[in-house]
Design a protein around this motif. Structure first.
Motif, short mmCIF file in Angstrom:
data_model
loop_
_atom_site.label_atom_id
_atom_site.label_comp_id
_atom_site.label_asym_id
_atom_site.label_seq_id
_atom_site.Cartn_x
_atom_site.Cartn_y
_atom_site.Cartn_z
N THR A 92 0.97 -1.03 0.08
CA THR A 92 0.15 -0.16 0.11
C THR A 92 0.73 1.39 0.00
OG1 THR A 92 -1.55 -1.51 1.16
CG2 THR A 92 -1.60 1.21 1.04
N TYR A 112 -0.09 11.76 0.84
CA TYR A 112 -0.53 10.53 0.88
C TYR A 112 0.27 8.85 2.11
CZ TYR A 112 -0.85 5.36 -0.64
OH TYR A 112 -1.79 3.47 -0.37
N ILE A 116 -1.14 7.66 5.05
CA ILE A 116 -1.80 5.93 5.22
C ILE A 116 -0.60 6.05 6.75
CG2 ILE A 116 -0.25 3.83 5.16
CD1 ILE A 116 -2.81 4.52 2.81
N THR A 140 -7.24 0.22 -2.72
CA THR A 140 -6.75 1.51 -3.29
C THR A 140 -6.28 1.43 -4.50
OG1 THR A 140 -6.04 2.45 -0.93
CG2 THR A 140 -4.99 3.31 -2.73
N THR A 144 -6.86 3.74 -7.82
CA THR A 144 -6.02 4.34 -8.29
C THR A 144 -6.57 4.41 -9.53
OG1 THR A 144 -4.67 4.65 -6.27
CG2 THR A 144 -3.93 5.86 -8.72
N GLY A 299 -6.98 4.29 1.77
CA GLY A 299 -6.06 4.28 1.23
C GLY A 299 -6.65 5.29 0.74
N ILE A 300 -7.69 5.41 -0.41
CA ILE A 300 -8.32 6.16 -0.17
C ILE A 300 -8.33 7.90 0.01
CG2 ILE A 300 -10.91 7.15 -1.61
CD1 ILE A 300 -11.14 3.93 -1.85
#
Length: 453
Positions: A92, A112, A116, A140, A144, A299-300
């Motif tokens: 991730t 990002y 996380i 995620t 993407t 993750g989003i």
């Protein structure tokens, strides 16, 4: 100038390495709670048995099958199963150094990754022997690639989007919900905004439906069974707090005009929709949602924060990064204290001096999953049953009315329960209970009683 730029670009790899090491540092302990004990017991069965057992539970099979395969190569141990989850966390983070950095820039990549690591409980899930971390990765990457497909129309992005959507859906039921929201958004965007995408989207819809069709009937069965017996009893306050926090952050990001674009709106839709659907189902139909399940879209959420910082001043962005770094360190310290909690080891050191392999353990709640793992040679009796309990080979489930006949008078019996569980009347009427010890495991405290007839 070029040297400075290279050093700046390399910073994303430094962040990736440090955050990966944060997670790796948390795997060197043997503390296992009920859900993890379930995982460890389940993967001891053969592949077909794993799938059959999961059909009676609320879990798709991909994580457990993949973990079993991983353990067959590297060995069945707590360390190995934790490493498998850490690899999902590292994957991730790696998206930040690869896909995110390539398409959205180094700044977005760093924010990002730092987000996380700064999300509360992120490191906790990175070492959990459960499907959450790999679900985060697949959701995620699915998001993407879906975004890149909408923006660039690339066939490769569309293919990866569908494949990762299937992987996510076969990992966790809320990951299925997340990719469902992604598919709905992509379909609406194609039909309303960009007709050139319609053909590819229809093919993607068909591929997703066909790919997931083998698990649709088990999913319907699981949902029907859970509707009558799911353990959750009401709305979890934390889930409301998490949703409200996401709503506030989304509002702040949208307040800046430059942020009202596809990437941000897409991310906000996914983050808030999954939580809103879970809460609405819980409130109006049946309690099915807790904050922990929303981790699949973390993750989003990290991408949303990163996208939201793309058009702010460099000084403000640097302050945000410093704050995120501080949160990462705080999360490491807090998770480290939690993961290396000595309570269980101290308990076992004391308890091993008074217990023997001929003793019987008695349970009326999920505490059976913990001690049956640590004391596999003993007799373990549980006074209630669910179909998926067959994952535990050394648990004998009996009717509570048979209790008096099941345990011989001269046996040493240990009654173990969560401190929040009320001791049932049928236990009190059959035994005199003497509190001997207790231990903390995950977020729960368990009491151990000597049960005398």
């Amino acid at each position: 100038m070029k040297c400075f730029k290279n050093r700046y670009n390399n910073l994303s790899y430094i962040i990736f390495t440090i955050l990966s090491l944060f997670s790796i540092s948390l795997i060197f302990n043997n503390n296992v709670w009920f859900d993890e004990a379930y995982t460890l017991s389940l993967i001891q069965h053969n592949y077909s048995e794993v799938i059959e057992i999961l059909k009676s539970d609320m879990h798709p099979p991909l994580y457990f099958i993949s973990l079993k395969f991983f353990c067959e190569i590297f060995g069945y141990s707590i360390l190995v199963t934790k490493i498998f989850s850490v690899l999902g966390y590292i994957a991730t983070l790696l998206l930040g150094c690869t896909v995110v950095k390539k398409h959205f820039g180094s700044d977005t990549s760093m924010v990002y990754m730092l987000t996380i690591g700064a999300i509360p409980m992120s490191l906790y899930f990175s070492v959990q022997q459960r499907s959450y971390q790999w679900s985060i990765f697949f959701v995620t990457l699915c998001f993407t690639e879906a975004l890149l497909f909408l923006e660039n129309h690339g066939t490769r992005h569309c293919v990866i989007f569908v494949i990762t959507a299937l992987f996510a859906a076969y990992n966790h039921i809320y990951a299925l919900l997340a990719v469902g929201v992604i598919f709905i958004f992509v379909n609406i965007y194609a039909f309303v905004k960009d007709g050139k995408l319609i053909k590819a989207i229809i093919i993607s819809d068909i591929a997703m439906t066909v790919g997931y069709s083998p698990w649709i009937i088990p999913l319907l069965y699981q949902t029907e069974a859970a509707a009558g017996s799911f353990w959750l009893k009401g709305v979890e306050p934390l889930s409301v707090v998490v949703f409200a926090s996401g709503l506030v952050i989304s509002t702040l990001i949208l307040a800046k005009k430059e942020n009202r674009r596809l990437s941000v709106i897409f991310a906000i839709t996914c983050v808030l929709s999954v939580q809103a659907i879970g809460l609405l189902v819980t409130i109006f139909i049946r309690p099915f949602y807790i904050a922990r399940y929303s981790v699949v879209i973390s993750g989003i959420f990290a991408l949303l924060v990163a996208f939201g910082t793309q058009h702010i001043k460099e000084k403000v962005k640097n302050i945000i990064c410093v704050l995120l770094c501080a949160l990462n360190v705080a999360c490491l310290i807090g998770t480290g204290i939690f993961e290396y909690n000595p309570s269980m080891n101290n308990f076992f050191n004391r308890f091993d001096e008074i217990a023997s392999s001929t003793d019987t353990f008695l349970y009326c709640d999920s505490s059976f999953g913990i001690l049956s793992y640590y004391y596999p040679e003993n007799t373990h009796i549980c006074t209630y049953s669910e179909p998926w309990f067959v994952a535990f080979d050394n648990i004998e489930c009996i009717n509570k009315n048979e209790l008096s006949n099941k345990i011989p008078p001269n046996d040493t019996v240990w009654f173990v329960k969560n401190e929040l569980t009320k001791t049932p009347e049928y236990i009190q009427s059959n035994f005199d209970l003497e509190l001997v010890d207790s231990f903390k495991c995950d977020f729960n405290t368990f009491n151990v009683y000597l049960a005398k007839k």
